[in-house]
Design an enzyme around this catalytic site. Sequence first.
Site, PDB file in Angstrom:
ATOM      1  N   HIS A 133      -4.809 -16.133   9.925  1.00 13.54           N
ATOM      2  CA  HIS A 133      -3.789 -15.090   9.733  1.00 13.54           C
ATOM      3  C   HIS A 133      -4.110 -13.801  10.480  1.00 13.54           C
ATOM      4  O   HIS A 133      -3.562 -12.750  10.163  1.00 13.54           O
ATOM      5  CB  HIS A 133      -3.557 -14.780   8.251  1.00 13.54           C
ATOM      6  N   ARG A 160      21.497  16.531  -8.028  1.00 18.79           N
ATOM      7  CA  ARG A 160      21.438  15.075  -7.865  1.00 18.79           C
ATOM      8  C   ARG A 160      21.721  14.379  -9.189  1.00 18.79           C
ATOM      9  O   ARG A 160      21.116  14.685 -10.214  1.00 18.79           O
ATOM     10  CB  ARG A 160      20.059  14.647  -7.369  1.00 18.79           C
ATOM     11  N   ARG A 192       1.048 -12.348   4.737  1.00 17.52           N
ATOM     12  CA  ARG A 192       2.500 -12.422   4.492  1.00 17.52           C
ATOM     13  C   ARG A 192       3.321 -12.225   5.764  1.00 17.52           C
ATOM     14  O   ARG A 192       4.530 -12.476   5.759  1.00 17.52           O
ATOM     15  CB  ARG A 192       2.891 -11.359   3.453  1.00 17.52           C
ATOM     16  N   PRO A 219       0.830  -1.209   0.000  1.00 16.91           N
ATOM     17  CA  PRO A 219       0.000   0.000   0.000  1.00 16.91           C
ATOM     18  C   PRO A 219       0.864   1.258   0.000  1.00 16.91           C
ATOM     19  O   PRO A 219       1.851   1.342   0.722  1.00 16.91           O
ATOM     20  CB  PRO A 219      -0.795  -0.124   1.306  1.00 16.91           C
ATOM     21  N   GLU A 220       0.480   2.231  -0.830  1.00 15.61           N
ATOM     22  CA  GLU A 220       1.198   3.491  -0.898  1.00 15.61           C
ATOM     23  C   GLU A 220       0.368   4.568  -0.205  1.00 15.61           C
ATOM     24  O   GLU A 220      -0.633   4.271   0.442  1.00 15.61           O
ATOM     25  CB  GLU A 220       1.496   3.818  -2.364  1.00 15.61           C
TER      26      GLU A 220
END
Length: 275
Positions: free
Chosen positions: A93, A155, A112, A2-3
């Site tokens: 889980h 950069r 996971r 998830p972002e």
Amino acid sequence: MPELPEVETVVRTLRSLVLGKTIERVSVHLPRIVRRPDDVEAFKAQLAGQTIREIARRAKFIQFFMDQDVLISHLRMEGRYGLYQADEPVEKHTHVVFHFTDQTELRYRDVRQFGTMDLFPKGQETVSGPLAKLGVEPLSEGFTPDVLRKLLAGRTTKIKPLLLNQECMVGLGNIYVDESLFRAGIHPERPAGTLTGQEVDRLHASIVATLSEAVEQGGSSIKSYVNGQGEMGMFQQSLMVYGRKNEPCVRCGAEIVRFVVGGRGTHICPVCQKK
């Protein structure tokens, strides 16, 4: 993983579900999920009796603000929360359960098993641990084109890996970097410091627009993401390049290509994002 939009959606959902609830006790079925304190019994004892006063997001982390402590939760790949009645069957889980005094339970499920929880005294959560070295929030008032310009100046790093660096800017993951770079017409392998002022302005606008739209649509359910009520995000229907290998570009019709940049699968239009 998830972002920012997905975590923001989870936070907003959790606010509507558990804000103001008081923890009676906590069950931990997989101790390694809890990293701090290193004594799981202490973790459980500290949380008992505390009320959830606020829930917020910092980067991809969920912050549960209690009476005395702040719980920092990272969902990682497939962690998810759900609110249940105490007498409902517990799914496989399910590793941590917050039992509330009103006979409901906030359950943390993680197939996971990569998720983490850290408990800090209030005011100490940013001194050390996962929140200590995070960069600017791209949806905050502090994220301006000038701030982005300073982050990129000088950069030599490729622009995509730099945008993925959480110490520079937080919350952006693979999906939204690809989408933002496409909208801005910037190749992901461009050295960050070579972007012109106009390109930086376009990139800034693209990042903010992409994330804002994704939040409005509840994030992207690419694999198994759902919010705290089991609902899928819908932004995946608006994706322009990510996951669209060999499909025509929505702008020019050229074929979307996929290659690897900085170890991450990357999608671009070779015409709209010339190197």
